[in-house]
Design a protein around this motif. Structure first.
Motif, short mmCIF file in Angstrom:
data_model
loop_
_atom_site.label_atom_id
_atom_site.label_comp_id
_atom_site.label_asym_id
_atom_site.label_seq_id
_atom_site.Cartn_x
_atom_site.Cartn_y
_atom_site.Cartn_z
N ALA A 268 100.55 9.99 80.05
CA ALA A 268 100.24 9.39 79.68
C ALA A 268 99.31 8.15 80.38
CB ALA A 268 101.62 8.54 78.23
N GLY A 269 99.95 7.58 81.55
CA GLY A 269 99.41 6.05 81.77
C GLY A 269 100.87 5.09 82.56
N TYR A 270 102.02 5.88 82.97
CA TYR A 270 103.43 4.99 83.01
C TYR A 270 103.27 4.61 84.59
CZ TYR A 270 106.23 4.61 79.02
OH TYR A 270 106.43 4.12 77.84
N ARG A 271 103.11 3.73 85.10
CA ARG A 271 102.73 3.53 86.28
C ARG A 271 104.25 3.82 87.34
NH1 ARG A 271 102.65 -1.93 86.11
NH2 ARG A 271 100.22 -1.65 86.70
N TRP A 272 105.06 4.80 87.01
CA TRP A 272 106.44 5.37 87.53
C TRP A 272 106.82 6.36 86.13
CZ3 TRP A 272 110.85 5.86 87.21
CH2 TRP A 272 112.19 7.12 88.49
N ALA A 273 107.09 7.03 86.81
CA ALA A 273 108.20 8.08 86.29
C ALA A 273 108.91 8.72 87.25
CB ALA A 273 107.23 8.97 85.29
N GLY A 274 110.35 8.80 86.10
CA GLY A 274 111.29 10.52 87.29
C GLY A 274 112.74 10.41 86.06
N ARG A 275 113.30 11.19 87.84
CA ARG A 275 114.19 11.99 86.86
C ARG A 275 115.74 11.49 87.56
NH1 ARG A 275 115.37 17.05 84.01
NH2 ARG A 275 112.98 16.61 82.60
N VAL A 276 116.69 11.75 86.87
CA VAL A 276 118.15 11.54 87.42
C VAL A 276 118.74 12.16 87.22
CG1 VAL A 276 117.94 9.67 89.02
CG2 VAL A 276 118.98 9.49 86.45
N GLU A 277 119.62 13.74 87.51
CA GLU A 277 120.56 14.56 87.28
C GLU A 277 122.16 14.92 87.43
OE1 GLU A 277 118.82 18.41 86.96
OE2 GLU A 277 116.84 18.30 86.43
N SER A 278 122.18 13.58 87.70
CA SER A 278 123.60 13.07 88.08
C SER A 278 123.80 11.53 87.74
CB SER A 278 124.14 14.06 89.76
OG SER A 278 123.46 13.04 89.84
N ARG A 279 125.35 11.31 87.89
CA ARG A 279 125.97 9.92 87.46
C ARG A 279 125.48 9.61 88.94
NH1 ARG A 279 131.66 8.13 85.00
NH2 ARG A 279 130.39 5.97 85.28
N GLU A 280 125.97 10.76 89.90
CA GLU A 280 125.31 9.96 91.25
C GLU A 280 124.74 9.16 91.65
OE1 GLU A 280 128.96 12.15 91.26
OE2 GLU A 280 126.75 12.98 90.52
N ARG A 281 123.24 10.51 91.21
CA ARG A 281 122.35 10.08 91.67
C ARG A 281 121.52 8.51 91.04
NH1 ARG A 281 118.68 8.35 94.93
NH2 ARG A 281 116.82 8.82 94.36
N LEU A 282 121.80 8.43 89.99
CA LEU A 282 121.71 7.78 88.90
C LEU A 282 122.15 6.14 89.10
CD1 LEU A 282 120.70 6.55 86.26
CD2 LEU A 282 122.87 6.99 84.75
N ALA A 283 123.36 5.92 89.86
CA ALA A 283 124.33 5.51 90.48
C ALA A 283 123.03 4.47 91.24
CB ALA A 283 125.11 5.44 91.58
N VAL A 284 122.13 5.45 92.45
CA VAL A 284 121.61 4.73 93.35
C VAL A 284 120.47 4.79 93.17
CG1 VAL A 284 120.28 6.22 95.23
CG2 VAL A 284 122.39 6.78 95.42
N GLU A 285 119.65 5.09 92.04
CA GLU A 285 117.88 5.04 91.24
C GLU A 285 119.09 4.20 90.21
OE1 GLU A 285 114.49 5.18 91.01
OE2 GLU A 285 115.36 6.68 91.41
N ALA A 286 119.45 3.54 89.32
CA ALA A 286 119.18 2.44 88.66
C ALA A 286 119.07 0.91 89.10
CB ALA A 286 120.88 2.17 88.06
N PRO A 287 119.55 0.29 90.27
CA PRO A 287 118.67 -1.16 90.34
C PRO A 287 118.09 -0.64 91.36
CG PRO A 287 120.99 0.34 92.49
CD PRO A 287 120.88 1.08 90.98
N LEU A 288 117.02 0.74 92.04
CA LEU A 288 115.50 0.55 92.43
C LEU A 288 114.66 0.97 90.70
CD1 LEU A 288 116.13 3.30 94.49
CD2 LEU A 288 116.06 0.99 95.52
N PHE A 289 115.60 1.57 90.12
CA PHE A 289 114.57 1.74 88.10
C PHE A 289 114.29 0.10 88.32
CE2 PHE A 289 113.78 2.24 83.87
CZ PHE A 289 113.20 2.17 83.86
N LEU A 290 115.78 -1.12 87.68
CA LEU A 290 115.89 -2.07 87.33
C LEU A 290 114.78 -3.36 87.66
CD1 LEU A 290 119.15 -2.33 86.21
CD2 LEU A 290 117.40 -1.36 84.21
N ALA A 291 114.72 -2.46 89.45
CA ALA A 291 113.59 -3.63 89.70
C ALA A 291 111.94 -3.59 89.62
CB ALA A 291 113.98 -3.77 91.60
#
Length: 189
Positions: free
Chosen positions: A124-147
């Motif tokens: 659709a044209g989002y600047r960034w799109a990604g996926r996480v499939e574990s709580r551990e990966r979400l813990a790493v990705e959440a602060p990066l995503f929110l920034a």
């Protein structure tokens, strides 16, 4: 990871974002974990969280807007992804919790096991799109995503939770939520 676990992983990284929550169990779980005046919970309006988030992001360009969505909601209104991408608000972040089911109406299967929603957002044209499939990966990705600069889309793969609602019903009437959100944004009620 369950919806509750995913929310508990993301919430410690939140600041003063305006949060729009999709209808159903997602709103109930999110309200139970972190209710604030800056939170707006959809009640009975499936597929519109991203549209409301877009409107808020456009009229409040200095505020971060975070949309918490579900796979069923995104599939109900994929055109919202196109509108978000076309407007390209840098302050809009979109999280989709994907359990491959309409959990709050009986766990009927969605098609998100065959349609990767993050790829739909990317197309659709989002600047960034990604996926996480574990709580551990979400813990790493959440602060990066929110920034990240928006519009950005993060699909969080979750398990279908135990039967029953993940929290009590939303204690705020829709009109009261609108008033408290306007107050939190500095607008007149």
């Amino acid at each position: 990871m369950t919806l509750g676990e995913a929310l508990e992983t993301i919430v410690p990284h939140l600041g003063d974002e305006v949060c729009v929550h999709a209808n159903g169990y997602l709103s109930r779980a999110a309200c139970a974990v972190r209710d604030r005046e800056e939170c707006f919970y959809m009640i009975g309006s499936m597929g519109l969280a991203a549209s409301i988030g877009l409107g808020l992001a456009l009229v409040q360009p200095r505020r971060r807007v975070l949309v918490f969505d579900g796979d069923g909601n995104v599939l109900m209104n994929p055109g919202a992804l196109l509108r978000v991408a076309a407007a390209a608000p840098p302050n809009l972040l979109h999280v989709c919790f994907d359990n491959a089911a309409h959990a709050s109406t009986g766990a009927q299967a969605t098609i998100s096991d065959r349609v990767r929603l993050e790829e739909l957002a990317r197309a659709a044209g989002y600047r960034w799109a990604g996926r996480v499939e574990s709580r551990e990966r979400l813990a790493v990705e959440a602060p990066l995503f929110l920034a990240r600069e928006g519009p950005a889309f993060l699909l969080v793969r979750i398990a279908l939770g135990p039967p029953g609602p993940p929290g009590p019903r939303i204690p705020h009437a829709p009109e009261a939520m609108a008033v408290r959100l306007r107050r939190a944004l500095g607008a007149s009620p």
